[in-house]
Write an enzyme that holds these catalytic residues in place. Sequence first.
Site, PDB file in Angstrom:
ATOM      1  N   CYS A  57       0.826  -1.149   0.153  1.00  0.00           N
ATOM      2  CA  CYS A  57      -0.084  -0.130  -0.016  1.00  0.00           C
ATOM      3  C   CYS A  57       1.043   1.074   0.142  1.00  0.00           C
ATOM      4  O   CYS A  57       0.830   2.264   0.733  1.00  0.00           O
ATOM      5  CB  CYS A  57      -0.970   0.017   0.938  1.00  0.00           C
ATOM      6  SG  CYS A  57      -2.043  -1.543   1.378  1.00  0.00           S
ATOM      7  N   ALA A  58       1.774   1.297  -1.061  1.00  0.00           N
ATOM      8  CA  ALA A  58       2.780   2.131  -1.117  1.00  0.00           C
ATOM      9  C   ALA A  58       2.519   3.609  -1.402  1.00  0.00           C
ATOM     10  O   ALA A  58       3.390   4.306  -1.074  1.00  0.00           O
ATOM     11  CB  ALA A  58       4.059   1.382  -1.912  1.00  0.00           C
ATOM     12  N   ALA A  59       1.535   3.776  -2.469  1.00  0.00           N
ATOM     13  CA  ALA A  59       1.615   5.096  -2.720  1.00  0.00           C
ATOM     14  C   ALA A  59       1.316   6.054  -1.928  1.00  0.00           C
ATOM     15  O   ALA A  59       0.712   5.913  -0.865  1.00  0.00           O
ATOM     16  CB  ALA A  59       0.369   5.053  -4.065  1.00  0.00           C
ATOM     17  N   GLY A  61       4.580   6.915  -2.147  1.00  0.00           N
ATOM     18  CA  GLY A  61       6.188   6.568  -2.011  1.00  0.00           C
ATOM     19  C   GLY A  61       6.854   7.123  -0.976  1.00  0.00           C
ATOM     20  O   GLY A  61       8.091   6.985  -1.031  1.00  0.00           O
ATOM     21  N   GLY A  62       6.376   8.017  -0.272  1.00  0.00           N
ATOM     22  CA  GLY A  62       7.308   8.635   1.002  1.00  0.00           C
ATOM     23  C   GLY A  62       7.916   7.697   1.651  1.00  0.00           C
ATOM     24  O   GLY A  62       8.992   7.691   1.973  1.00  0.00           O
ATOM     25  N   LYS A  63       7.209   6.580   2.199  1.00  0.00           N
ATOM     26  CA  LYS A  63       7.927   5.393   3.139  1.00  0.00           C
ATOM     27  C   LYS A  63       8.929   4.655   2.263  1.00  0.00           C
ATOM     28  O   LYS A  63       9.801   4.269   2.757  1.00  0.00           O
ATOM     29  CB  LYS A  63       6.725   4.758   3.810  1.00  0.00           C
ATOM     30  CG  LYS A  63       6.017   5.564   4.785  1.00  0.00           C
ATOM     31  CD  LYS A  63       5.022   4.755   5.444  1.00  0.00           C
ATOM     32  CE  LYS A  63       3.976   5.444   6.323  1.00  0.00           C
ATOM     33  NZ  LYS A  63       3.036   6.269   5.426  1.00  0.00           N
ATOM     34  N   ASP A 106      -2.819  -6.379  -5.744  1.00  0.00           N
ATOM     35  CA  ASP A 106      -3.730  -6.377  -4.558  1.00  0.00           C
ATOM     36  C   ASP A 106      -2.885  -6.876  -3.320  1.00  0.00           C
ATOM     37  O   ASP A 106      -2.518  -8.227  -3.467  1.00  0.00           O
ATOM     38  CB  ASP A 106      -4.976  -7.036  -4.803  1.00  0.00           C
ATOM     39  CG  ASP A 106      -6.078  -7.126  -3.997  1.00  0.00           C
ATOM     40  OD1 ASP A 106      -5.916  -6.841  -2.450  1.00  0.00           O
ATOM     41  OD2 ASP A 106      -7.202  -7.094  -4.381  1.00  0.00           O
ATOM     42  N   CYS A 178      -3.309   5.422  10.112  1.00  0.00           N
ATOM     43  CA  CYS A 178      -3.730   6.804  10.685  1.00  0.00           C
ATOM     44  C   CYS A 178      -4.706   6.730  11.521  1.00  0.00           C
ATOM     45  O   CYS A 178      -5.114   7.343  12.349  1.00  0.00           O
ATOM     46  CB  CYS A 178      -3.719   7.713   9.664  1.00  0.00           C
ATOM     47  SG  CYS A 178      -5.324   7.794   8.741  1.00  0.00           S
TER      48      CYS A 178
END
Length: 182
Positions: A57-59, A61-63, A106, A178
Amino acid sequence: EAVGHPDYPDAIRLLSPSPVSTLPGFELGWATIQDASAQGCIPFLQPQNGEFILDLCAAPGGKTTHILEAAPEAKVMAVDIDENRLKRVHENLARLSQQATVLTGDGRAPEKWCNDQQFDRILLDAPCSATGVIRRHPDITWLRRNSDIAELVLLQKEIINAIWPRLKSGGTMVYATCSILP
């Protein structure tokens, strides 16, 4: 104007909001923008050079880029279900001159995008209600319904159950969200 961040020694805190275009060297990859809470994931993950690390669930991409800042020689796979949002991952990697494998996939079906691959570390930034970012997105209070929470809980459970077996024995998984709802 910026000051050092009290909790993250590699971070600075802007004293007032600014467009990224006004930050010195931003387009040259000298800096990236990330909330403090998002930055807190990486010290828990403790990425190491040479490891195979999944950012699920990367988008946007900050992490992903933060993992590579902490461990530039790690092999990072960034996966997100939303192909359009993955464009931001590619943009951030290019701006920062970093390399990662970026895939549309997914989290509930890792066999479709990683075969039998095992990961040393997994960062799962689970899809959530976004109630934790209401201060920045006050419209969330009008967009969410009680039924959304139950659906998201089920989705989170399906993802973690599918991805957990992909973690190597002795590996580390960081589960981030969050939302702090039950």
